[in-house]
Design a protein around this motif. Structure first.
Motif, PDB file in Angstrom:
ATOM      1  N   PHE B  52      -2.280   4.139 -52.999  1.00 53.34           N
ATOM      2  CA  PHE B  52      -1.426   5.329 -51.736  1.00 53.34           C
ATOM      3  C   PHE B  52       0.152   5.174 -52.117  1.00 53.34           C
ATOM      4  N   ASP B 211      -7.432   4.376 -40.937  1.00 52.89           N
ATOM      5  CA  ASP B 211      -6.102   4.326 -41.860  1.00 52.89           C
ATOM      6  C   ASP B 211      -4.354   4.226 -40.702  1.00 52.89           C
ATOM      7  N   LEU B 443      -6.507   7.268 -46.678  1.00 54.68           N
ATOM      8  CA  LEU B 443      -6.033   6.271 -46.901  1.00 54.68           C
ATOM      9  C   LEU B 443      -7.177   5.623 -48.384  1.00 54.68           C
ATOM     10  N   GLU B 445      -9.764   7.171 -51.065  1.00 50.70           N
ATOM     11  CA  GLU B 445      -9.408   7.626 -52.373  1.00 50.70           C
ATOM     12  C   GLU B 445     -10.633   8.659 -52.042  1.00 50.70           C
TER      13      GLU B 445
END
Lengths: 389, 460
Positions: B52, B211, B443, B445
């Motif tokens: 990130f 996240d 976060l 992907e």
């Protein structure tokens, strides 16, 4: 004029740095110019960008080191060159800025308009230096207007017929070089189109590089005291022409790997010819009465600086060459479309075409490796002789 | 005219470049650290965090690299007389920076970005550390060049050129090591503030998803990292001040707008009124602090602007040796003030984190987000102070800025200046938008379905 051997060595080393820069960025520029012309969709476009993706940044550092080394070893040359070719250098810097960010910015959004904008930026950012470096080096070989205060030609002193011709010659040579690089890094239709581009640009490059050598000989230049006999740079220049002609032949028999070596040789030898023609001036004068121009001895730093630089370069250059070479080994694979994805059937390049932003993904691209369906692991190396086997 | 325009051009392209440099130096180090934690602990949270913040790092790096090329040639473009004068000494660190640092960072960043699936995790981790090493080595060499301008050593003048007599003196310059430590730690704290601001906000925004917890972790980590690095930056800066007091007394005096030599000199927090030596309208002063900064003693003697001016005029000939005082005075205060606020912000985050109350304080997450601006203020004003404070010299005591400029037409400098402003503001705006976008991404992907159709190995 003291310590002449070290001066001359550094003159040659700076020539070598430029040769390395133009060899490496030559194919970056070529890929950047040819890529959009032979891409049919966004995936093709991305393959071309990613073919140079891992390496272009490291390649560009050759320019920065050439500039820094010139500053350190020949302050007079650095000062006269860049303040003299002021707007020309500025144009190149602008192009390099735009090109550099276009790689990183393009994939950040998937909107077609966004991608097309950065495609144009990348194209222009590669096109401009591909022409300007050739024009500038033609100027250096041909001589530039010099007065007691330094370069006195302004923008028009740098942009005249022979320089423009030289710019076109370097553009063609880099396009040829880049087409061959693409044919080694891609597969399928795209590779076929890259090969076709290599044949077209190869013919053009041979004619233009040959013509440039002839024109430089015919145009002549006021003599520089202590210059090499005219046949020396001429012979080296002809070797460059022969190399590019050999590359054309190798391309036509499908030996793309060796052809790429030949175009690279042509670039390196060509820079050698120009430096041989400049010697012992760093900026030969095109006007008589300037004592030949700015000479190595006048422009050079003193012994201490050159010694330090020599030691540092001798220690660290092998490491740089080793890890840069290793990068090419790591990324030696071809970029291959998955089986079943033959791309669109339509015609027309992405540049100007309406079809940008096809199946390419956005930010997730980095994690895609390994999960992509149906990949054919093509691992033919980008090494001479890999073709035709 | 050329001189003024050339100075503006250098100021603008350098300051803009240095928005990105500390971010890149700092984030390279932080991302490498986080990736190391992920590797050592086999921890997915740290792994996702490193990816990130890696995206933010790459945007900064892209702009930093392209604007850095301009600086390599800025000396030749606009400062050719300077280049000829200093090339023997100044050019060498620049060339060495390229050879030792730029090759390292640009090659290994390519390997890091493209090699995630091609290199072993261990080797991939090594590539980000080598990138980080490249950024730090780069700082060392460019600061070696700058330190020589602040405090020239290891040279003599031959035929109107400064030539190198002792390379080790140039590399061992006390000014260099002070500013190297200060600059690199300042860069680390810049990244700390960015990670803290984004994490504090994301921890709250994503408090209901997985996240959120990850961002609480990174916020706590970044808060501690920021406090430590800013405090150390201040310690290094304090050491620099004492060097400055002996090496460049005018700069020390101009930091305080101290017109007359004083013992036990006080430090003004702010001044309302003019800074021309007459009585200010309002001033808040802390006794003895300037003496402590300059001399590390309660009643240390600090030279005043008038006395230094007289001494320099006697030494170098008639003329004004006083920089623009309001600029040095306020830039010094902004730098120090931003640093102190950043320490407070980090300490607040550490305190909240230890109590498990990071999510509860609305004011903290707002402050942390706004606080991202603090290191940028400090970095920029710090350089403005150190460069403006050296004026009228470009090489202190040796060459004035006015004598270093190229003999190029003012129109050319004006045109390129305008173009740089245009291009850089566009670039800056785009980079900001992209960083904000990257900061909003989830976060994990996104396993974009579209990617299945794309070619393996494509990053751009």
């Amino acid at each position: 004029m003291n310590f002449a051997p070290l001066n001359t060595t550094w003159f040659a080393l700076i020539g070598l740095l430029w040769a390395g820069y133009l060899f490496l960025e030559g194919f970056d520029f070529g890929v950047g110019v040819v890529g959009p012309l032979i891409s049919r969709d966004d995936t093709d476009r991305r393959i071309c960008l990613n073919a140079v993706g891992p390496v272009w940044d490291g390649n560009e550092v050759w320019l920065i080191v050439a500039g820094g080394a010139t500053f350190a070893a020949f302050p007079g040359w650095y000062a006269a060159l860049f303040s003299g070719f002021y707007l020309v250098l500025f144009l190149v810097l602008l192009a390099l800025i735009v090109r550099g960010v276009s790689f990183e910015f393009r994939n950040k959004l998937t909107r077609p308009g966004w991608r097309r904008t950065w495609d144009v930026a990348n194209f222009a950012g590669n096109l401009v230096p591909a022409i300007v470096w050739g024009a500038a080096f033609t100027d250096f070989a041909h001589g530039v207007p010099l007065s007691a205060k330094g370069y006195s030609g302004g923008l028009l002193g740098a942009v005249h017929p022979i320089a423009i011709f030289g710019g076109l010659a370097s553009l063609a040579l880099f396009m040829f070089h880049g087409s061959l690089f693409l044919s080694l890094k891609t597969d399928g239709d795209l590779m076929a189109r890259a090969r076709a581009a290599a044949r077209v640009t190869g013919a053009g490059a041979t004619a233009l590089v040959g013509g440039l050598v002839a024109w430089l000989v015919v145009a002549g230049r006021p003599p520089v005291p202590g210059e090499l006999p005219g046949w020396v740079p001429l012979a080296i220049g002809l070797a460059s022409v022969v190399a590019v002609a050999v590359a054309v032949v190798l391309t036509s028999v499908g030996r793309d790997g060796w052809a790429f070596v030949a175009t690279g040789t042509s670039i390196v030898v060509g820079v050698g010819a120009i430096f041989a023609r400049m010697f012992p001036a760093v900026l030969p004068a095109s006007n008589p009465g300037a004592n030949g121009g700015l000479l190595i001895g006048t422009a050079a730093s003193l012994h201490n600086t050159l010694s330090v630089m020599t030691i540092v370069a001798a220690i660290f250059t092998p490491f740089v060459l080793a890890y840069q070479g290793w990068t090419y080994w790591v990324f030696r694979q071809r970029l291959v479309r998955p089986a079943g994805d033959d791309g669109p059937m339509g015609i027309g390049s992405v540049l100007g075409g309406p079809r940008a932003g096809g199946p390419g993904g956005g930010l997730g691209a980095r994690s895609a490796g390994g999960s992509g369906g149906g990949l054919r692991a093509a691992s033919r190396a980008v090494a001479p002789g890999a073709e035709g086997g | 005219m050329t001189l003024t325009l050339a100075r503006w051009q250098f100021a603008i392209v350098t300051v803009f470049h240095f928005f990105f440099v500390p971010v890149s130096i700092g984030l390279a180090f932080l991302v490498a650290t986080v990736q190391t934690l992920a590797y050592r602990r086999h921890d997915m949270t740290w792994d996702r965090l490193s990816r990130f913040f890696g995206r933010v790092f790459l945007i900064s790096m892209a702009v930093g690299v392209v604007t850095g090329i301009v600086l390599e040639f800025q000396f030749g473009l606009n400062w050719s007389a300077y280049s000829v004068f200093v090339g023997n000494i100044f050019g060498a660190p620049l060339a060495i920076e390229g050879l030792l640092a730029f090759f390292l960072e640009s090659t290994f960043i390519g390997l890091w970005v493209f090699g995630r699936d091609r290199l072993s995790p261990r080797l991939h981790l090594a590539t980000i550390w080598l990138t980080s090493a490249g950024t730090i080595v780069s700082a060392l060499w460019i600061l070696a060049a700058n330190a020589w301008m602040q405090h020239p050593v290891g040279y003599r003048i031959v035929h109107g050129q400064a030539v190198l007599t002792n390379f080790w003196a140039v590399l061992g310059n006390s000014t260099l090591w002070g500013s190297f430590v200060h600059t690199v730690l300042g860069a680390f704290s810049t990244a700390g503030a960015i990670v803290l601001g984004i994490s504090a906000w994301r921890a709250w925004r994503d408090r209901d998803s997985g996240d959120g917890a990850a961002f609480v972790t990174s916020a706590r980590f970044a808060a501690a990292f920021t406090v430590v690095t800013v405090v150390l930056t201040a310690v290094a800066g304090d050491a620099q001040a004492r060097l400055m007091d002996t090496q460049q007394p005018m700069k020390m005096a101009s930091a305080e707008a101290l017109y007359d030599t004083a013992s036990g000199a006080s430090f003004s927090l702010l001044t309302i009124g003019t800074l021309n030596g007459s009585k200010p309208v309002l001033q808040i002063r802390v006794p003895h602090v300037l003496s402590l900064i300059a001399d590390l003693s309660w009643n240390g003697r600090v030279q005043g602007i008038r006395q230094v001016q007289a001494a320099e005029a006697a030494k170098y000939g008639p003329g004004s040796y006083v920089p623009v005082i309001w600029l040095t005075y306020w830039s010094f205060r902004l730098m120090v003030g931003a640093g102190i606020l950043l320490i407070a912000l980090g300490a607040w985050g550490v305190w909240l984190g230890r109590r498990g109350k990071l999510l509860e304080s609305r004011w903290f997450r707002r402050a942390a987000l706004v606080g991202i601006a603090l290191p940028f203020v400090a970095n920029t004003t710090g350089w403005i102070f150190t460069e403006v404070g050296r004026q009228p010299w470009v090489v202190y005591g040796v060459l004035t800025t006015a004598k270093g400029v190229s003999s190029v037409p003012a129109a050319d400098v004006a045109a390129t200046l305008a173009a740089f402003v245009l291009v850089y503001s566009t670039l800056g705006a785009i980079a900001l938008v992209l960083v904000v976008r990257a900061a909003r991404q989830p976060l994990e992907e996104p396993e974009a379905a579209a990617e299945a159709a794309a070619v393996p190995g494509l990053v751009y």
